[in-house]
Write a protein that holds these residues in place. Structure first.
Motif, short mmCIF file in Angstrom:
data_model
loop_
_atom_site.label_atom_id
_atom_site.label_comp_id
_atom_site.label_asym_id
_atom_site.label_seq_id
_atom_site.Cartn_x
_atom_site.Cartn_y
_atom_site.Cartn_z
N GLY A 190 -2.78 5.81 6.05
CA GLY A 190 -1.55 6.36 5.50
C GLY A 190 -1.63 6.61 4.01
O GLY A 190 -1.14 7.65 3.52
N MET A 191 -2.23 5.69 3.26
CA MET A 191 -2.36 5.92 1.82
C MET A 191 -3.40 7.00 1.54
O MET A 191 -3.33 7.69 0.52
CB MET A 191 -2.67 4.62 1.09
CG MET A 191 -1.49 3.67 1.07
SD MET A 191 -1.60 2.35 -0.18
CE MET A 191 -3.00 1.41 0.43
N GLY A 222 -6.98 8.93 13.67
CA GLY A 222 -5.98 8.08 13.03
C GLY A 222 -5.38 8.69 11.79
O GLY A 222 -4.16 8.73 11.62
N VAL A 223 -6.23 9.21 10.89
CA VAL A 223 -5.72 9.87 9.68
C VAL A 223 -5.07 11.19 10.06
O VAL A 223 -4.01 11.55 9.54
CB VAL A 223 -6.86 10.10 8.67
CG1 VAL A 223 -6.35 10.84 7.43
CG2 VAL A 223 -7.48 8.77 8.24
N GLY A 224 -5.68 11.91 11.00
CA GLY A 224 -5.18 13.22 11.36
C GLY A 224 -3.77 13.23 11.91
O GLY A 224 -2.94 14.06 11.52
N LEU A 225 -3.46 12.30 12.81
CA LEU A 225 -2.11 12.27 13.38
C LEU A 225 -1.06 11.93 12.34
O LEU A 225 0.07 12.42 12.40
CB LEU A 225 -2.05 11.28 14.55
CG LEU A 225 -2.86 11.68 15.79
CD1 LEU A 225 -2.67 10.65 16.89
CD2 LEU A 225 -2.48 13.07 16.29
N LEU A 226 -1.44 11.10 11.37
CA LEU A 226 -0.51 10.83 10.26
C LEU A 226 -0.34 12.08 9.40
O LEU A 226 0.77 12.41 8.97
CB LEU A 226 -1.01 9.67 9.42
CG LEU A 226 -1.11 8.31 10.10
CD1 LEU A 226 -1.54 7.24 9.09
CD2 LEU A 226 0.20 7.91 10.75
N ALA A 227 -1.44 12.80 9.17
CA ALA A 227 -1.37 14.01 8.35
C ALA A 227 -0.51 15.08 9.02
O ALA A 227 0.26 15.79 8.35
CB ALA A 227 -2.77 14.55 8.09
N ALA A 249 1.94 2.66 -1.45
CA ALA A 249 2.37 1.90 -0.26
C ALA A 249 3.86 2.05 -0.03
O ALA A 249 4.33 2.16 1.11
CB ALA A 249 1.99 0.44 -0.42
N GLN A 250 4.63 2.07 -1.11
CA GLN A 250 6.09 2.24 -0.97
C GLN A 250 6.41 3.63 -0.43
O GLN A 250 7.31 3.79 0.41
CB GLN A 250 6.75 2.01 -2.32
CG GLN A 250 6.76 0.55 -2.75
CD GLN A 250 7.17 0.37 -4.20
OE1 GLN A 250 7.70 1.29 -4.83
NE2 GLN A 250 6.92 -0.81 -4.75
N ILE A 282 3.48 5.49 13.62
CA ILE A 282 2.12 5.00 13.68
C ILE A 282 1.70 4.92 15.15
O ILE A 282 2.22 4.12 15.91
CB ILE A 282 1.99 3.62 13.01
CG1 ILE A 282 2.60 3.65 11.60
CG2 ILE A 282 0.53 3.19 12.96
CD1 ILE A 282 2.00 4.68 10.67
N ASN A 283 0.78 5.78 15.53
CA ASN A 283 0.30 5.88 16.91
C ASN A 283 -0.89 4.95 17.09
O ASN A 283 -1.98 5.21 16.58
CB ASN A 283 -0.09 7.33 17.22
CG ASN A 283 -0.61 7.52 18.63
OD1 ASN A 283 -1.50 6.82 19.09
ND2 ASN A 283 -0.06 8.51 19.32
#
Length: 324
Positions: free
Chosen positions: A124-125, A151-156, A279-280, A293-294
């Motif tokens: 996420g960061m 993992g990074v891709g789905l957040l993006a 993080a915030q 978060i998947n």
């Protein structure tokens, strides 16, 4: 004592050993954290194989979430009993508990579970700095994002949707492409079933994208450059298919005065205040529901080798966690 996964030699998943290690008390600027869940990332594979060499033997793992058990002198942003999560160097998260520098350990809001916290920090960061710090994006911009179902891709994908950014993803199967689109990708291309560079050009009216975010490396590098519009930015932030070979920097001029950078999360979070702010920002996205978060896979700490086998074989979707 805390059960900890270490490696004594670089190599395959069979190198993992589980050992009991003395945890001890935190010193100045440190905390002791009891882990509840641990996140896995492709950088863990790079470190295990020796692509990113480490002095061995060494504990593994870069992110986790848990409860603060003890606080050393000088630590003011955390106290005993706090829920916390982190992404941090040096590795050591594949453990029941550890003592570590407090600077990159961040409070975890009550509305986010330990599993979510463990799965979201590094990835996420990473998305936070890709979208807001490397080449700041705005609504209406267009991004090409490789491995969009990871993992990074789905957040993006979700981050882009929440900010009005068009994200064209790539993935290796139609099912993964659908998953990326379900999470917010405007389009997703199966790179095994056609000329994805031509498709990117078609989707952008021949112009190309503003930014490419590429963690695949060798296999996608040339196509990534060819997908950019003039003055576009290439962000190379990983090497899942192997490191990018040396190239003639003059090609950037020939292809449209392109820009290229190779950032790392750890440069950004090296500053305590920046890390806490990132993080915030991430936690706010999650609490608002902009980003979910998947968690696609869960393994026991004792099955860490199996987790790495799945990760390296690209048989995972979303995030993978070790349950403590």
């Amino acid at each position: 004592m805390a059960l900890t996964a270490i490696i004594e030699a670089h190599g395959g998943p069979e190198q993992f050993k589980l050992v009991d290690r003395n945890v001890g008390e935190p010193g100045n600027g440190e905390v002791r954290i009891a882990h509840k869940a641990v996140g896995l990332n492709f950088i863990d594979v790079y470190q295990r194989t020796g692509l990113y060499p480490m002095q061995l033997p060494h504990a593994m793992g870069m992110e986790a979430a848990g409860v603060i058990e003890a606080v050393g002198e000088g630590v003011t942003h955390l106290k005993v009993g706090d829920r916390a999560a982190y992404a941090s160097n040096p590795p050591g998260a594949y453990s029941e508990a550890r003592v570590m520098s407090a600077a990159q350990v961040c409070p975890l809001p009550d509305g986010i579970s330990f599993e979510e916290g463990a799965a979201m920090m590094l990835k996420g960061m990473t998305v936070e700095y890709l979208f807001h710090r490397t080449s700041p994006l705005k609504s209406g911009d267009t991004v090409l994002f490789h491995a969009a179902a990871g993992g990074v891709g789905l957040l993006a994908c979700q981050w882009a949707r929440s900010e009005g950014i068009t994200l064209i993803g790539t993935a290796g199967t139609d099912e993964k492409c659908q998953l990326a689109q379900d999470h917010g990708a405007t389009h997703c291309l199966n790179y095994r079933s056609g000329d994805w560079v031509a498709q990117v050009r078609s989707l952008t009216g021949g112009k190309g994208v503003d930014v490419v975010m590429d963690a695949v490396g060798k296999d996608t590098f040339d196509g990534s450059l060819d997908s950019l519009k003039p003055l576009g930015m290439m962000i190379s932030f990983g090497n899942a298919s192997g490191p990018v070979p040396p190239f003639d920097v003059g090609i950037l001029g020939k292809k449209g005065s392109l820009k290229i950078t190779r950032p790392t999360l750890f440069t950004h979070i090296g500053d305590h205040e920046t890390c806490q702010a990132m993080a915030q920002n991430l936690a706010a996205k999650v609490l608002r529901g902009d980003v979910k978060i998947n968690i696609g896979q869960r393994f026991a700490l004792s099955d860490v080798a199996k987790a790495h086998e799945a990760l390296e074989a690209r048989k995972t979707t979303g995030c993978t966690v070790l349950e403590i």
